[in-house]
Enzyme design. Sequence first.
Site, PDB file in Angstrom:
ATOM      1  CE  LYS A 196      43.088  46.293  37.684  1.00 40.59           C
ATOM      2  NZ  LYS A 196      41.938  45.452  37.349  1.00 40.59           N
ATOM      3  NE  ARG A 206      44.062  44.924  30.418  1.00 39.34           N
ATOM      4  CZ  ARG A 206      44.580  46.142  30.433  1.00 39.34           C
ATOM      5  NH1 ARG A 206      45.117  46.647  29.337  1.00 39.34           N
ATOM      6  NH2 ARG A 206      44.539  46.864  31.534  1.00 39.34           N
ATOM      7  CE  LYS A 223      40.802  47.567  31.202  1.00 43.78           C
ATOM      8  NZ  LYS A 223      40.472  46.349  31.967  1.00 43.78           N
ATOM      9  CD  GLU A 239      41.788  55.228  44.464  1.00 43.27           C
ATOM     10  OE1 GLU A 239      40.840  54.645  45.019  1.00 43.27           O
ATOM     11  OE2 GLU A 239      41.668  55.829  43.383  1.00 43.27           O
ATOM     12  CE  LYS A 254      45.108  43.179  38.835  1.00 45.03           C
ATOM     13  NZ  LYS A 254      43.720  42.968  38.504  1.00 45.03           N
ATOM     14  CB  SER A 280      48.477  37.526  33.700  1.00 43.91           C
ATOM     15  OG  SER A 280      48.329  38.870  33.258  1.00 43.91           O
ATOM     16  CE1 TYR A 319      45.977  33.998  37.036  1.00 44.65           C
ATOM     17  CE2 TYR A 319      47.698  35.641  37.335  1.00 44.65           C
ATOM     18  CZ  TYR A 319      46.399  35.322  37.019  1.00 44.65           C
ATOM     19  OH  TYR A 319      45.517  36.320  36.700  1.00 44.65           O
TER      20      TYR A 319
HETATM   21  C1  PBG Z   1      39.838  43.369  35.251  1.00 45.72           C
HETATM   22  C2  PBG Z   1      41.038  42.734  35.841  1.00 45.72           C
HETATM   23  C3  PBG Z   1      42.304  42.711  35.276  1.00 45.72           C
HETATM   24  C4  PBG Z   1      43.090  41.894  36.085  1.00 45.72           C
HETATM   25  C5  PBG Z   1      42.298  41.474  37.151  1.00 45.72           C
HETATM   26  N1  PBG Z   1      41.030  42.016  36.993  1.00 45.72           N
HETATM   27  C6  PBG Z   1      42.799  43.291  34.021  1.00 45.72           C
HETATM   28  C7  PBG Z   1      42.622  44.724  33.789  1.00 45.72           C
HETATM   29  O1  PBG Z   1      42.384  45.520  34.687  1.00 45.72           O
HETATM   30  O2  PBG Z   1      42.713  45.103  32.620  1.00 45.72           O
HETATM   31  C8  PBG Z   1      44.513  41.538  35.818  1.00 45.72           C
HETATM   32  C9  PBG Z   1      45.046  40.316  36.494  1.00 45.72           C
HETATM   33  C10 PBG Z   1      46.254  39.733  35.884  1.00 45.72           C
HETATM   34  O3  PBG Z   1      46.898  40.314  34.989  1.00 45.72           O
HETATM   35  O4  PBG Z   1      46.615  38.635  36.325  1.00 45.72           O
HETATM   36  N2  PBG Z   1      39.152  44.290  35.975  1.00 45.72           N
END
Ligand code: PBG
Length: 331
Positions: A196, A206, A223, A239, A254, A280, A319
């Site tokens: 990720k 978010r 992050k 990972e 992701k 998203s 989505y």
């Molecule tokens: C949180 C999480 C996130 C997403 C899935 N789980 C956001 C982040 O890591 O800040 C993002 C998914 C998306 O953007 O559709 N742990």
Amino acid sequence: MFLYNRHRRLRKNESIRSMIRENHLSPNDFILPIFMAEGEGVKEEIAAMPGIYRQSLDNTVKEVKEIWDLGIKSVNIYCKVSDNLKDNTGKEAWNPNGLMQNTIKAIKDAVPEMIVMPDVALDPYSIYGHDGIIKNGEVINDETVDALVKMTLSHAEAGADFVAPSDMMDGRIGAMRAALEENGFHNVGIMTYAAKYASSFYGPFRTALDSAPVDSQEIPKDKKTYQMDYHNSQEALREAIADVEEGADILMVKPGMAYLDIVKLVKDNLQVPVSVYQVSGEYAMIKAAVEKGWLDNDKVILESLTCFKRAGADLISTYFAKEAARLLNDQ
Ligand code: PBG
């Protein structure tokens, strides 16, 4: 001059093209991410995600029945947590009567065969909007893993089929697997967000959960100390290998569209199912262009999802799951 290799012969018409097609998309491939809100009768559209809603349990249960009928067999669950339940430990995350735990139970009651994959991460529960506990200005790993283990067990107790840790702490898969085994949850699987990346494509998500890192000097502003650097790919393999060794069942990559090389790298090097998350911001980009009349909604949805399969994804969190399932069912 003769052209012996005329590649266009195999593209002459739709019958030939469909006969030799290498990859196929089906509603079986999809996981629908759903956003939960407290209350009743709640259905709020998410900014930058037209057609996607944050919903209370009653509406979610209706939707889950509807998507089952479309052939979608799996959901990811995310909760919008009220501010008064947030703290630095994220302890609402393992409240046995929390929104997540109640949602898992309600979905399994309504559609027992639906595969329920709750998100495991502290950010929606953290006053700081981080995926871990903060001490001395840092997201600390091992105490966060202890918290994630509690969260995992509460999801398993509620009836989750898989837990889906999206936090990127080190060693969490092994700790979760051990705790699940010790507590008799041998058949609860782990779909890990193994690779990720720290990505700007998560913006609309978010907003949906009000879970972005808060603006404060005391805490990291992003992050990047736990999510991966998008300049790298070897790290993704490290990972992924570590997560498989620790007992992960499914590996997730992701974001999706800009990360197809990572999907392929993981798929080619590890013999486990791979999923990809079309996040998203990817949904937002496509919908925005469609609203402007610049892209064809249905064609772009099916193309983007099929390309995930071509890159090697077995599963796709998207989505677009509902829209795509309808399109495929109508074909
Ligand atoms: C949180 C999480 C996130 C997403 C899935 N789980 C956001 C982040 O890591 O800040 C993002 C998914 C998306 O953007 O559709 N742990």
